[in-house]
Design an enzyme around this catalytic site. Structure first.
Site, PDB file in Angstrom:
ATOM      1  N   ALA A  89      59.120  54.569 -94.963  1.00  0.00           N
ATOM      2  CA  ALA A  89      60.374  54.272 -94.273  1.00  0.00           C
ATOM      3  C   ALA A  89      60.054  53.453 -93.135  1.00  0.00           C
ATOM      4  O   ALA A  89      58.867  52.616 -92.719  1.00  0.00           O
ATOM      5  CB  ALA A  89      60.875  55.335 -93.713  1.00  0.00           C
ATOM      6  N   ASN A  90      60.982  53.608 -91.673  1.00  0.00           N
ATOM      7  CA  ASN A  90      61.000  52.864 -90.867  1.00  0.00           C
ATOM      8  C   ASN A  90      61.179  53.879 -90.001  1.00  0.00           C
ATOM      9  O   ASN A  90      62.219  54.582 -90.264  1.00  0.00           O
ATOM     10  CB  ASN A  90      61.310  51.310 -90.787  1.00  0.00           C
ATOM     11  CG  ASN A  90      62.502  51.276 -91.282  1.00  0.00           C
ATOM     12  OD1 ASN A  90      63.401  51.492 -90.283  1.00  0.00           O
ATOM     13  ND2 ASN A  90      62.381  50.444 -92.468  1.00  0.00           N
ATOM     14  N   HIS A  91      61.321  53.601 -88.532  1.00  0.00           N
ATOM     15  CA  HIS A  91      61.460  53.636 -87.087  1.00  0.00           C
ATOM     16  C   HIS A  91      63.284  53.431 -87.051  1.00  0.00           C
ATOM     17  O   HIS A  91      63.187  54.337 -86.372  1.00  0.00           O
ATOM     18  CB  HIS A  91      60.626  53.234 -86.235  1.00  0.00           C
ATOM     19  CG  HIS A  91      59.112  53.688 -86.166  1.00  0.00           C
ATOM     20  ND1 HIS A  91      58.665  55.101 -85.839  1.00  0.00           N
ATOM     21  CD2 HIS A  91      58.425  53.005 -85.738  1.00  0.00           C
ATOM     22  CE1 HIS A  91      58.155  55.641 -86.083  1.00  0.00           C
ATOM     23  NE2 HIS A  91      57.337  54.063 -85.790  1.00  0.00           N
TER      24      HIS A  91
END
Ligand code: CTP
Length: 399
Positions: free
Chosen positions: A209-211
């Site tokens: 995923a990412n932030h």
């Protein structure tokens, strides 16, 4: 919290006799905090349930109760005309009947009958009263007058009975007030927004995923809604959600799911804003059991996901298409490349270098590149303000 639609708006709160009047204290605070100007008018009965002293102090205006006070006369016409919105909350059964028939026997009713602004009511009564044919008919009459009637809730009532008749909660009232004050700039327009991260599973317990927190997308959805648009909000897991319940929300997990939801929604909209941080690669296969630790190194084959913005760009027709770009280097050059390759009308370039801008912050600073070659720079501002800046820039240069 979004405040723009309430900033400087004049709200006249008319409080009538019901135990739910205590909720108006919280509502007054929420409205003042959101930048609205509030004046309160109360019936005599209402003053037994909520203190005029408290409401007067919170609203920073004297509370109006009687047609005459001492030697002076309260100008009900001026009060009715002052307001951008009159909110009758709680609306008792008695005042409901008076409003339905136009009976003018107190200041509150005189103000109501003089009001030229929209009226929103939040009924509060016991269940049997709520279901009585006379009440039903009176509610219908108010709707015929064009007033907005808030849903009553079900739950414990002042009588000790459990059923329908509870007044809406202060937060629901606030949301309904904001909806009632919506602008009409984008009335009739439909907008698709993608927001937040995607999660690409590799096994039952892990994902890539990412932030992204989805704050910018949620602010955009609220801002579009406040301008009168109908909004479809497609969001990844854990994303911040827009505040208006009327916004349609579609929850997805993976880039493939987001692609499907966005492509399906696109055919029906006039504007699309792709603010999501979509994974560019996804595991080639998803293990059905937890991947166990073995060798010192581990290689995970990844395959490219489909580019949603690019697909929509290729099928754009006359729609307005706005994409985002997050860059760490050669920002303008890369953003310009994305604008051209994905056939967007605008690319909103997020700055990672700027303090207070980017993932997770409540503020942002952007540059907007248009397909016509213009660049508009924002200052560092709240994401709600940046959302309005994006919409205004896009609509202005789209003319
Ligand atoms: N985007 C998309 N679908 C993808 C990848 C990106 O719709 N599979 C959209 C994003 O929502 C954003 C724009 O494309 O509006 C640019 O996203 P960004 O991550 O900055 O760029 P990428 O195209 O993924 O390129 P790179 O990661 O190489 O910078």
């Amino acid at each position: 919290m979004l405040t723009s639609v309430l900033q400087g708006k004049k709200i006249l709160l008319a409080v009538t006799g019901s135990i739910a009047a205590y909720k108006i204290i919280t509502l007054t605070r929420l409205l003042i905090k959101a930048g609205a100007e509030v004046k309160v008018v109360m019936t005599k009965e209402a003053t037994k349930f909520a203190s005029p002293l408290v409401l007067g102090t919170l609203s920073k205006h004297p509370v109006y109760r009687d047609l005459t006070e001492g030697d002076s006369w309260n100008n009900h016409v001026a009060l009715g005309r002052w307001a951008d919105l009159m909110v009758v909350a709680p609306l008792s059964c008695n005042t409901l009947a008076k409003m339905a028939s136009g009976l003018c026997d107190n200041l509150m009713m005189a103000v109501y009958l003089s009001a030229t602004c929209p009226v929103l009511v939040a009924p509060a009564m016991d269940e049997d009263m709520w279901h009585h044919p006379a009440t039903r008919a009176n509610i219908e009459r108010l709707k015929e007058y064009g007033h907005t009637v808030l849903q009553v809730g079900a739950g414990e009532l002042a009588s000790g009975l459990v059923g329908e008749g509870r007044m809406a909660e202060p937060e629901q009232l606030l949301s309904a007030i904001r909806t009632a004050l919506r602008a009409k700039t984008l009335q009739g327009k439909k907008v698709l927004i993608t927001s937040g991260p995607t999660r690409e599973p590799l096994d039952p317990v892990r994902f890539i995923a990412n932030h992204s927190t989805g704050k910018m997308g949620a602010a955009l959805a609220d801002a579009f809604y406040e301008k009168g648009a109908t909004v479809l909000f497609v969001h990844g897991p854990g994303s911040k959600l827009p505040t208006y319940p009327e916004i349609t929300k579609v929850a997805v997990h993976t880039a493939a799911e987001m692609y499907k939801a966005a492509v399906a929604g696109f055919s029906d909209v006039d504007i699309a804003v792709l603010a999501a941080a979509v994974a560019d690669y996804t595991p080639e296969t998803v293990a059905d059991k937890k991947i166990k630790k073995k060798e010192a190194s581990f290689t995970l084959p990844l395959i490219k996901t489909q580019d949603i913005l690019k697909t929509l760009g290729e099928n754009k027709g006359g729609k307005l298409l706005i994409g985002f770009a997050l860059e760490t280097d050669n920002s303008l050059e890369n953003a310009r490349k994305k604008l051209e390759e994905k056939k967007a009308d605008f690319i909103v370039l997020n700055s990672m270098q700027e303090p207070g801008a980017g993932f997770g912050y409540d503020t942002n600073k952007v540059s907007i590149l248009s397909s016509k070659g213009q660049i508009s720079e924002s200052t560092l501002a709240s994401k709600a303000e940046i959302a309005n800046f994006i919409i205004e820039t896009a609509l202005e240069s789209d003319k």
